[in-house]
Write an enzyme that holds these catalytic residues in place. Sequence first.
Site, mmCIF file in Angstrom:
data_model
loop_
_atom_site.group_PDB
_atom_site.id
_atom_site.type_symbol
_atom_site.label_atom_id
_atom_site.label_comp_id
_atom_site.label_asym_id
_atom_site.label_seq_id
_atom_site.Cartn_x
_atom_site.Cartn_y
_atom_site.Cartn_z
ATOM 1 C CG HIS A 118 1.950 -3.848 3.882
ATOM 2 N ND1 HIS A 118 1.039 -4.708 4.441
ATOM 3 C CD2 HIS A 118 2.286 -4.372 2.697
ATOM 4 C CE1 HIS A 118 0.837 -5.735 3.610
ATOM 5 N NE2 HIS A 118 1.596 -5.541 2.547
ATOM 6 C CE LYS A 176 -1.925 -1.505 0.732
ATOM 7 N NZ LYS A 176 -2.504 -1.080 -0.542
HETATM 8 P P1 NAP Z 1 -0.434 8.750 -4.044
HETATM 9 O O1 NAP Z 1 0.905 9.237 -3.609
HETATM 10 O O2 NAP Z 1 -1.667 9.268 -3.361
HETATM 11 O O3 NAP Z 1 -0.542 9.024 -5.628
HETATM 12 C C1 NAP Z 1 -1.723 8.931 -6.377
HETATM 13 C C2 NAP Z 1 -1.714 10.070 -7.376
HETATM 14 O O4 NAP Z 1 -2.758 9.867 -8.341
HETATM 15 C C3 NAP Z 1 -1.978 11.437 -6.721
HETATM 16 O O5 NAP Z 1 -1.039 12.383 -7.165
HETATM 17 C C4 NAP Z 1 -3.386 11.764 -7.200
HETATM 18 O O6 NAP Z 1 -3.630 13.137 -7.296
HETATM 19 C C5 NAP Z 1 -3.341 11.125 -8.582
HETATM 20 N N1 NAP Z 1 -4.660 11.002 -9.217
HETATM 21 C C6 NAP Z 1 -5.884 10.962 -8.640
HETATM 22 N N2 NAP Z 1 -6.847 10.865 -9.579
HETATM 23 C C7 NAP Z 1 -6.227 10.848 -10.778
HETATM 24 C C8 NAP Z 1 -6.682 10.765 -12.129
HETATM 25 N N3 NAP Z 1 -7.983 10.684 -12.428
HETATM 26 N N4 NAP Z 1 -5.755 10.772 -13.132
HETATM 27 C C9 NAP Z 1 -4.447 10.872 -12.847
HETATM 28 N N5 NAP Z 1 -3.958 10.957 -11.582
HETATM 29 C C10 NAP Z 1 -4.832 10.940 -10.560
HETATM 30 O O7 NAP Z 1 -0.518 7.165 -3.930
HETATM 31 P P2 NAP Z 1 0.674 6.079 -4.118
HETATM 32 O O8 NAP Z 1 1.268 5.749 -2.808
HETATM 33 O O9 NAP Z 1 1.554 6.510 -5.257
HETATM 34 O O10 NAP Z 1 -0.167 4.818 -4.547
HETATM 35 C C11 NAP Z 1 -0.981 4.847 -5.732
HETATM 36 C C12 NAP Z 1 -1.698 3.501 -5.860
HETATM 37 O O11 NAP Z 1 -0.726 2.484 -6.124
HETATM 38 C C13 NAP Z 1 -2.432 3.048 -4.585
HETATM 39 O O12 NAP Z 1 -3.627 2.385 -4.967
HETATM 40 C C14 NAP Z 1 -1.464 2.069 -3.958
HETATM 41 O O13 NAP Z 1 -2.082 1.135 -3.103
HETATM 42 C C15 NAP Z 1 -0.906 1.424 -5.216
HETATM 43 N N6 NAP Z 1 0.400 0.750 -5.080
HETATM 44 C C16 NAP Z 1 0.577 -0.391 -5.796
HETATM 45 C C17 NAP Z 1 1.806 -1.071 -5.734
HETATM 46 C C18 NAP Z 1 1.996 -2.320 -6.529
HETATM 47 O O14 NAP Z 1 2.995 -3.015 -6.336
HETATM 48 N N7 NAP Z 1 1.097 -2.646 -7.431
HETATM 49 C C19 NAP Z 1 2.825 -0.580 -4.933
HETATM 50 C C20 NAP Z 1 2.615 0.604 -4.231
HETATM 51 C C21 NAP Z 1 1.405 1.271 -4.331
HETATM 52 P P3 NAP Z 1 -4.422 13.861 -6.069
HETATM 53 O O15 NAP Z 1 -3.619 13.629 -4.835
HETATM 54 O O16 NAP Z 1 -4.467 15.279 -6.524
HETATM 55 O O17 NAP Z 1 -5.789 13.200 -6.001
#
Ligand code: NAP
Length: 201
Positions: free
Chosen positions: A110, A114
């Site tokens: 959150h 996000k």
């Molecule tokens: P983030 O910091 O934006 O990281 C996402 C990463 O994925 C970025 O480095 C992005 O690169 C990369 N990416 C984009 N397209 C890709 C592809 N085709 N192959 C490989 N990598 C790719 O986001 P985050 O905060 O880590 O969160 C990521 C996701 O996890 C979100 O959907 C979030 O809501 C979720 N999440 C889930 C939990 C859970 O408990 N399940 C907890 C926290 C977060 P670019 O920036 O270059 O596009």
Amino acid sequence: MIRVVVSGAAGRMGETVCEAVEQAGDLELAGRADPALQTPLADLLQEADVVVDFTTPEAATANVRECLAADVHAVVGTTGFEFDSMHAEAEAAARDGKRARVFVAPNFAHHEGKLDAPSGTAKRTAELIRDAGGNVHDPIHSVRLPGLVAHQQVIFGSEGQTLSIRHDSTDRRSFMPGVLLAVRRVADLPDRLTVGLERLL
Ligand code: NAP
């Protein structure tokens, strides 16, 4: 050793998952896929027993398809991931003789960066309360602020009283036991697609 490839490895969650995998004695970090690292997931699938995906909904859907095609298990933490359509794809892969399993972990984040609101966990919690016969307030309230990481509160209201259940996560490392549990168990799941950490607890 379970060989783990992390997809979204340069992201906030992905970096934390890489650290957790490196620290786990029974897991090997076999690769980091991310556009920022110029490493496509497809190049790493041969090295993987399990792929952990924390990317974007669109990327996660494509990545899980690649995993199923390559017969590699997938643990998906990405929110907004369309797991409903993935049921059919997982079944189709199985008909092709593939054994790969897909595990989808719900989300709790959150913080201000996000993108989706309400979160996957908030929506799922509402669904579970409705299924149990409860009245769920509409809309689900979502707060996005600097300083927050992951916080969920369920307030049950009654005449002159409320009961609150609240969970606060102040560090992304709090998600790692769930991620590692899923990595260790995904291969043995009875269903081809499993949603929800409660199925592993
Ligand atoms: P983030 O910091 O934006 O990281 C996402 C990463 O994925 C970025 O480095 C992005 O690169 C990369 N990416 C984009 N397209 C890709 C592809 N085709 N192959 C490989 N990598 C790719 O986001 P985050 O905060 O880590 O969160 C990521 C996701 O996890 C979100 O959907 C979030 O809501 C979720 N999440 C889930 C939990 C859970 O408990 N399940 C907890 C926290 C977060 P670019 O920036 O270059 O596009």
